[in-house]
Design a protein around this motif. Structure first.
Motif, PDB file in Angstrom:
ATOM      1  N   HIS A  71       4.697  26.678 -14.312  1.00 33.28           N
ATOM      2  CA  HIS A  71       6.135  26.644 -14.576  1.00 33.28           C
ATOM      3  C   HIS A  71       6.376  27.441 -15.861  1.00 33.28           C
ATOM      4  O   HIS A  71       5.615  27.312 -16.809  1.00 33.28           O
ATOM      5  CB  HIS A  71       6.613  25.203 -14.755  1.00 33.28           C
ATOM      6  CG  HIS A  71       8.079  25.103 -15.033  1.00 33.28           C
ATOM      7  ND1 HIS A  71       8.624  25.333 -16.277  1.00 33.28           N
ATOM      8  CD2 HIS A  71       9.123  24.810 -14.216  1.00 33.28           C
ATOM      9  CE1 HIS A  71       9.931  25.189 -16.211  1.00 33.28           C
ATOM     10  NE2 HIS A  71      10.254  24.873 -14.973  1.00 33.28           N
ATOM     11  N   PRO A  72       7.388  28.311 -15.922  1.00 30.28           N
ATOM     12  CA  PRO A  72       8.508  28.476 -14.994  1.00 30.28           C
ATOM     13  C   PRO A  72       8.305  29.523 -13.908  1.00 30.28           C
ATOM     14  O   PRO A  72       9.149  29.649 -13.025  1.00 30.28           O
ATOM     15  CB  PRO A  72       9.645  28.902 -15.926  1.00 30.28           C
ATOM     16  CG  PRO A  72       8.969  29.697 -16.982  1.00 30.28           C
ATOM     17  CD  PRO A  72       7.642  29.026 -17.205  1.00 30.28           C
ATOM     18  N   VAL A  73       7.215  30.294 -13.975  1.00 33.18           N
ATOM     19  CA  VAL A  73       6.957  31.277 -12.919  1.00 33.18           C
ATOM     20  C   VAL A  73       5.941  30.683 -11.948  1.00 33.18           C
ATOM     21  O   VAL A  73       4.857  30.256 -12.366  1.00 33.18           O
ATOM     22  CB  VAL A  73       6.427  32.602 -13.508  1.00 33.18           C
ATOM     23  CG1 VAL A  73       6.117  33.601 -12.393  1.00 33.18           C
ATOM     24  CG2 VAL A  73       7.446  33.190 -14.481  1.00 33.18           C
ATOM     25  N   PRO A  74       6.260  30.605 -10.659  1.00 35.71           N
ATOM     26  CA  PRO A  74       5.371  29.957  -9.700  1.00 35.71           C
ATOM     27  C   PRO A  74       4.045  30.684  -9.535  1.00 35.71           C
ATOM     28  O   PRO A  74       3.930  31.872  -9.818  1.00 35.71           O
ATOM     29  CB  PRO A  74       6.186  29.980  -8.390  1.00 35.71           C
ATOM     30  CG  PRO A  74       7.243  31.002  -8.592  1.00 35.71           C
ATOM     31  CD  PRO A  74       7.509  31.071 -10.058  1.00 35.71           C
ATOM     32  N   ASP A  75       3.031  29.941  -9.062  1.00 35.30           N
ATOM     33  CA  ASP A  75       1.719  30.543  -8.840  1.00 35.30           C
ATOM     34  C   ASP A  75       1.118  30.037  -7.538  1.00 35.30           C
ATOM     35  O   ASP A  75       1.737  29.266  -6.797  1.00 35.30           O
ATOM     36  CB  ASP A  75       0.786  30.279 -10.025  1.00 35.30           C
ATOM     37  CG  ASP A  75       0.382  28.818 -10.187  1.00 35.30           C
ATOM     38  OD1 ASP A  75       0.908  27.960  -9.440  1.00 35.30           O
ATOM     39  OD2 ASP A  75      -0.448  28.517 -11.079  1.00 35.30           O
ATOM     40  N   ALA A  76      -0.113  30.469  -7.260  1.00 34.87           N
ATOM     41  CA  ALA A  76      -0.778  30.116  -6.007  1.00 34.87           C
ATOM     42  C   ALA A  76      -1.032  28.617  -5.902  1.00 34.87           C
ATOM     43  O   ALA A  76      -1.014  28.048  -4.798  1.00 34.87           O
ATOM     44  CB  ALA A  76      -2.092  30.893  -5.887  1.00 34.87           C
ATOM     45  N   ALA A  77      -1.272  27.956  -7.031  1.00 35.89           N
ATOM     46  CA  ALA A  77      -1.489  26.504  -6.993  1.00 35.89           C
ATOM     47  C   ALA A  77      -0.228  25.788  -6.536  1.00 35.89           C
ATOM     48  O   ALA A  77      -0.287  24.799  -5.791  1.00 35.89           O
ATOM     49  CB  ALA A  77      -1.908  26.006  -8.374  1.00 35.89           C
TER      50      ALA A  77
ATOM     51  N   GLU B 117       0.829  -1.193   0.000  1.00 34.04           N
ATOM     52  CA  GLU B 117       0.000   0.000   0.000  1.00 34.04           C
ATOM     53  C   GLU B 117       0.871   1.254   0.000  1.00 34.04           C
ATOM     54  O   GLU B 117       1.979   1.260   0.541  1.00 34.04           O
ATOM     55  CB  GLU B 117      -0.912   0.002   1.235  1.00 34.04           C
ATOM     56  CG  GLU B 117      -1.947  -1.113   1.240  1.00 34.04           C
ATOM     57  CD  GLU B 117      -2.882  -1.011   2.431  1.00 34.04           C
ATOM     58  OE1 GLU B 117      -2.698  -0.065   3.242  1.00 34.04           O
ATOM     59  OE2 GLU B 117      -3.778  -1.856   2.564  1.00 34.04           O
ATOM     60  N   LEU B 118       0.353   2.297  -0.607  1.00 34.39           N
ATOM     61  CA  LEU B 118       1.027   3.594  -0.551  1.00 34.39           C
ATOM     62  C   LEU B 118       0.023   4.695  -0.821  1.00 34.39           C
ATOM     63  O   LEU B 118      -1.067   4.459  -1.322  1.00 34.39           O
ATOM     64  CB  LEU B 118       2.202   3.665  -1.531  1.00 34.39           C
ATOM     65  CG  LEU B 118       2.025   3.246  -2.990  1.00 34.39           C
ATOM     66  CD1 LEU B 118       1.286   4.304  -3.793  1.00 34.39           C
ATOM     67  CD2 LEU B 118       3.398   3.032  -3.638  1.00 34.39           C
ATOM     68  N   SER B 119       0.421   5.904  -0.468  1.00 37.92           N
ATOM     69  CA  SER B 119      -0.404   7.076  -0.724  1.00 37.92           C
ATOM     70  C   SER B 119       0.530   8.271  -0.846  1.00 37.92           C
ATOM     71  O   SER B 119       1.743   8.150  -0.634  1.00 37.92           O
ATOM     72  CB  SER B 119      -1.410   7.302   0.424  1.00 37.92           C
ATOM     73  OG  SER B 119      -0.714   7.543   1.645  1.00 37.92           O
ATOM     74  N   GLY B 120      -0.022   9.417  -1.196  1.00 38.08           N
ATOM     75  CA  GLY B 120       0.827  10.589  -1.280  1.00 38.08           C
ATOM     76  C   GLY B 120       0.328  11.601  -2.271  1.00 38.08           C
ATOM     77  O   GLY B 120      -0.792  11.508  -2.805  1.00 38.08           O
ATOM     78  N   VAL B 121       1.190  12.590  -2.564  1.00 33.62           N
ATOM     79  CA  VAL B 121       0.823  13.676  -3.460  1.00 33.62           C
ATOM     80  C   VAL B 121       2.074  14.214  -4.149  1.00 33.62           C
ATOM     81  O   VAL B 121       3.136  14.316  -3.535  1.00 33.62           O
ATOM     82  CB  VAL B 121       0.088  14.803  -2.689  1.00 33.62           C
ATOM     83  CG1 VAL B 121       0.961  15.362  -1.571  1.00 33.62           C
ATOM     84  CG2 VAL B 121      -0.369  15.902  -3.626  1.00 33.62           C
ATOM     85  N   VAL B 122       1.937  14.518  -5.434  1.00 30.49           N
ATOM     86  CA  VAL B 122       3.030  15.137  -6.189  1.00 30.49           C
ATOM     87  C   VAL B 122       2.474  16.343  -6.942  1.00 30.49           C
ATOM     88  O   VAL B 122       1.274  16.446  -7.193  1.00 30.49           O
ATOM     89  CB  VAL B 122       3.689  14.152  -7.185  1.00 30.49           C
ATOM     90  CG1 VAL B 122       4.294  12.961  -6.448  1.00 30.49           C
ATOM     91  CG2 VAL B 122       2.702  13.697  -8.246  1.00 30.49           C
ATOM     92  N   VAL B 123       3.393  17.265  -7.306  1.00 28.24           N
ATOM     93  CA  VAL B 123       3.017  18.478  -8.026  1.00 28.24           C
ATOM     94  C   VAL B 123       3.731  18.498  -9.372  1.00 28.24           C
ATOM     95  O   VAL B 123       4.956  18.333  -9.433  1.00 28.24           O
ATOM     96  CB  VAL B 123       3.395  19.752  -7.235  1.00 28.24           C
ATOM     97  CG1 VAL B 123       2.877  20.994  -7.969  1.00 28.24           C
ATOM     98  CG2 VAL B 123       2.840  19.691  -5.820  1.00 28.24           C
ATOM     99  N   THR B 124       2.985  18.701 -10.439  1.00 27.52           N
ATOM    100  CA  THR B 124       3.574  18.762 -11.767  1.00 27.52           C
ATOM    101  C   THR B 124       3.070  19.987 -12.519  1.00 27.52           C
ATOM    102  O   THR B 124       2.225  20.744 -12.020  1.00 27.52           O
ATOM    103  CB  THR B 124       3.295  17.476 -12.560  1.00 27.52           C
ATOM    104  OG1 THR B 124       4.133  17.434 -13.714  1.00 27.52           O
ATOM    105  CG2 THR B 124       1.830  17.392 -12.999  1.00 27.52           C
ATOM    106  N   ARG B 125       3.586  20.189 -13.699  1.00 30.83           N
ATOM    107  CA  ARG B 125       3.218  21.348 -14.517  1.00 30.83           C
ATOM    108  C   ARG B 125       1.818  21.175 -15.093  1.00 30.83           C
ATOM    109  O   ARG B 125       1.369  20.055 -15.347  1.00 30.83           O
ATOM    110  CB  ARG B 125       4.239  21.491 -15.661  1.00 30.83           C
ATOM    111  CG  ARG B 125       4.107  22.743 -16.507  1.00 30.83           C
ATOM    112  CD  ARG B 125       5.207  22.750 -17.567  1.00 30.83           C
ATOM    113  NE  ARG B 125       5.281  24.023 -18.286  1.00 30.83           N
ATOM    114  CZ  ARG B 125       4.685  24.273 -19.433  1.00 30.83           C
ATOM    115  NH1 ARG B 125       3.941  23.329 -20.013  1.00 30.83           N
ATOM    116  NH2 ARG B 125       4.818  25.450 -20.022  1.00 30.83           N
TER     117      ARG B 125
END
Length: 426
Positions: free
Chosen positions: A86-92, A61-69
């Motif tokens: 990307h390439p300028v960061p935002d609130a998300a 089992e596993l769980s989690g979260v990742v952030v992509t473009r």
């Protein structure tokens, strides 16, 4: 060589990208399951494909979260995929950074965290230190992108203004076992520079960041200055006891991609020469240098004999002077083409292995001996396009853009110069 040059060059690029596909390479680097929970976190342009590869190979089992473009989402089952700018960061991205920290809160020594980091993580994980806000990160990030700083210099500054980069995410995972899997998009493959090293001890200092800002004449407001001059922005250093239970593995690199492309070239009977996997410098200057090398091969069979293929990787920079649609790969190609001046028998391709060159969803472009002449016939002036940093408009008008869509990986830039037997006769 029986295949048409443009087709061959595209096959080399595709082989380079495929060599860095997480579905092919990631599983062999996974650690054994822990006694406790397994949590997956991560960020980068390849984060979703890396998460999907973990799910496919993980026995428990596993769980989690990742952030992509934005646009790089994949249908994972148990690992949540968030998207940000990307390439300028935002609130998300800011919300995503906070989610990653919340996800690893309260873990024990029996738990395992698998952190997936690929190129683009720096912009995708904004989290200003106390006293700063997202606008401060955005403003400085834009200035760094325009000034011509190397990726190492940019990431040094970013690490010292962040609440998650420079080893701070690793500290948040403590005391759990932490295994970081990296896809390198930086010259030299230094882990601390990949995504600004959120789980890596950082040997650089606030003073280093201040010197970089001064070197490029970047304006900083009083809040940023205070964070750096007071030392409040100091990152987590190598040897910190909270990093003791942390392991780092690089699963794909620019060199691996170049080797895969070289193998394709050899199968077509070409002598292949890999110059370097970490070429840096102004894209237009690198274009001039490699044009001189190609001409030397064509005219004198030095240092290589034609026909041959010359490959290189790394990450060049662009000092923005104009207002065009540019990227470092098309800037390199346009400069290369102008310097070659239509030399017979010399063809090239340059592209970013993530499928995005600059701010465009275009990987790069092709260049042939007739590129400049076709442009002139259309009323397009190559020197003007280069002066305006308008490489994408230039190659798009000729139908020579290389468009892949999101490749879901990122091992930096890929450059291939094909020098045929015809070149030697010119």
């Amino acid at each position: 060589m029986s295949v048409e040059p443009k087709v061959l060059l595209r096959s080399l690029f595709d082989a380079a990208v495929s060599a860095a596909d997480p579905a092919r390479v990631l599983a062999q680097y996974l650690p054994p399951p822990p006694k406790g929970r397994t949590i997956v976190i991560g960020a980068g342009k390849g984060a979703a494909s890396m998460a999907l590869a973990v799910e496919a190979a993980w026995p428990g089992e596993l769980s989690g979260v990742v952030v992509t473009r934005y646009g790089h989402h994949l249908p994972t089952r148990t690992i949540e995929v968030l998207e940000a700018s990307h390439p300028v960061p935002d609130a998300a991205g800011l919300a995503g950074s906070k989610r990653l920290l919340d996800t690893v809160r309260g873990l024990t020594e029996d738990d395992l965290v698998i952190c997936l980091i690929s190129g683009g993580a720096s912009a995708l994980l904004p989290l200003p230190l106390e006293g700063l806000d997202l606008t401060d990160e955005q403003t400085l990030n834009k200035a760094l992108l325009k000034c011509g700083a190397t990726i190492s210099e940019m990431n040094c500054v970013r690490r010292h203004l962040s609440g998650i980069k420079g080893g701070r995410l690793a500290v948040a995972c403590h005391p759990a076992k932490l295994v970081t899997l990296l896809i390198s998009d930086v010259p030299g493959d230094e882990p601390v520079d990949i995504g600004s090293g959120p789980t890596i001890g950082d040997p650089t200092t606030c003073q280093d960041a201040l010197e970089i800002i001064a070197r490029y004449g970047i304006e900083m407001n009083d809040k940023v200055r205070d964070v750096l001059t007071s030392g409040r922005g100091e990152s987590v250093k190598p040897g910190d006891p909270r990093l003791k239970n942390s392991e780092v593995k690089t699963i794909a690199t620019p060199q691996m991609a170049l080797e895969a492309a070289a193998e394709v070239g050899r199968k077509h009977g070409l002598a292949v020469h890999i110059l370097s996997d970490d070429i840096e410098g102004e894209a237009r200057d690198v274009g001039k240098v490699l044009a001189a090398l190609a001409r030397q091969v064509a005219r004198h069979n030095q240092p290589f004999k034609a026909p041959c293929l010359i490959l290189s990787g790394g990450e060049t920079t662009v000092t923005v002077r104009g207002k065009g649609r540019g990227g470092r790969n098309v800037e390199f190609l346009l400069s290369l083409g102008i310097a070659l001046a239509g030399h017979k028998g010399i063809h090239a391709l340059a592209g970013d292995t993530d499928g995005v060159d600059g701010l465009e969803d275009i990987a790069g472009a092709h260049l042939g001996p007739d590129t400049l002449s076709r442009a002139w016939k259309l009323g397009i002036k190559p020197p003007d396009a280069l002066a305006n940093n308008d490489g994408h408009s230039f190659f798009e008008a000729l139908g020579d853009s290389v468009i892949t869509g999101p490749t879901l990986t990122n091992v930096n830039d890929f450059r291939a110069i094909l020098i045929t037997a015809d070149a030697a006769e010119a």
